[in-house]
Design an enzyme around this catalytic site. Structure first.
Site, PDB file in Angstrom:
ATOM      1  N   SER A  91      46.320  54.789  81.033  1.00 54.26           N
ATOM      2  CA  SER A  91      46.866  56.128  81.257  1.00 54.26           C
ATOM      3  C   SER A  91      45.971  56.949  82.175  1.00 54.26           C
ATOM      4  O   SER A  91      44.782  56.671  82.347  1.00 54.26           O
ATOM      5  CB  SER A  91      47.032  56.869  79.927  1.00 54.26           C
ATOM      6  OG  SER A  91      47.983  56.236  79.112  1.00 54.26           O
ATOM      7  N   GLU A  92      46.545  57.994  82.744  1.00 51.23           N
ATOM      8  CA  GLU A  92      45.797  58.912  83.578  1.00 51.23           C
ATOM      9  C   GLU A  92      44.646  59.526  82.780  1.00 51.23           C
ATOM     10  O   GLU A  92      44.774  59.756  81.573  1.00 51.23           O
ATOM     11  CB  GLU A  92      46.698  60.033  84.092  1.00 51.23           C
ATOM     12  CG  GLU A  92      47.931  59.560  84.848  1.00 51.23           C
ATOM     13  CD  GLU A  92      49.155  59.458  83.954  1.00 51.23           C
ATOM     14  OE1 GLU A  92      49.013  58.907  82.832  1.00 51.23           O
ATOM     15  OE2 GLU A  92      50.225  59.915  84.376  1.00 51.23           O
TER      16      GLU A  92
END
Length: 251
Positions: A91-92
């Site tokens: 994920s970011e």
């Protein structure tokens, strides 16, 4: 994730970098990029600013570029999902930071993570909690994550390959549980494994025909009066696989 050896995770079709775990600001080529990432996440202008100093310190400590394939290391500190093989992504940074802050991990906590991926989230949590247990349904990723975490010295993290829908009963109860894949309902087994006053953070949504309906990040708190649920924000995580797909939503 990375190992200390020059191993390749061929089953995922991606090569992972092999760098020394002990990196100082003087010899870490990504130190500046990591500092910029933390500043961006903490900025008042960020969409969901992270203000917890312990979380920000953990993000400064964990070398995110060692948790992605070597070819993607230059993008490790950018705000984008990156492939880690087997159809999975990391994920970011901003969502990792936001979820970590929302989970409220404490120094004496025992934490469970469902969805190890490359192990980056577990590494961050390891700087904030006493013990971290993490489950990954893709055996190759679980093996690589374990190797990376051990090689980098995260000795308070335990990795298991398996279906995390029912949690990790042998290690329960947990003070906090974080889920990084989305079922269409809140698994009762995970709630059962919470300590009193424990927190469960989980994305909940429905995938039909490849199109997601609204998916929400939900906090569940276990109180002496029952469960309290609170929706935080809309998100988009990959679906929880395994047993979760065989269960009917009760929501």
């Amino acid at each position: 994730m990375n190992t200390l050896s020059a191993a390749l995770l061929l089953s995922c079709g991606l090569a992972w970098s092999a760098e020394a775990p002990a990196q100082t600001p003087d010899n870490d080529p990504y130190a500046s990029a990591r500092a910029s990432m933390v500043a961006r996440i903490a900025a008042p202008t960020a969409e969901h600013p992270v203000t917890d100093s312990r979380v920000l310190d953990a993000l400064r400590q964990v070398p995110r570029h060692l948790f992605v394939p070597k070819s993607l290391a230059p993008k490790a500190y950018s705000e984008e999902q990156l492939s880690i093989g087997k159809g999975q992504t990391i994920s970011e940074p901003a969502i990792v930071a936001y979820m970590t802050q929302t989970l409220e991990p404490r120094p004496a906590d025992k934490v469970l993570e469902v969805g190890t991926g490359s192990g980056y989230q577990a590494a961050v949590l390891s700087r904030l909690a006493k013990e971290v247990y993490t489950i990954e349904i893709v055996p190759a990723l679980a093996k690589q994550a374990q190797s990376t975490l051990q090689g980098l010295g995260y000795d308070n993290v335990w990795v298991k390959a398996g279906d995390g829908y029912r949690g990790w009963p042998e290690k329960a109860p947990f003070d906090a549980i974080i889920v990084t894949c989305a079922p269409d309902h809140i698994p009762a087994g995970l709630v059962d494994q919470l300590q009193l006053n424990g927190r469960l953070l989980i994305p909940v949504g429905v995938d039909k025909g490849g199109k997601w309906k609204t998916q929400a990040l939900v906090v569940v708190r276990k109180t002496d009066k029952g469960m309290v649920e609170e929706k935080r924000l809309n998100v988009h995580f990959g679906p929880m696989k395994g047993e979760a797909t065989k269960r009917k939503s009760s929501r």
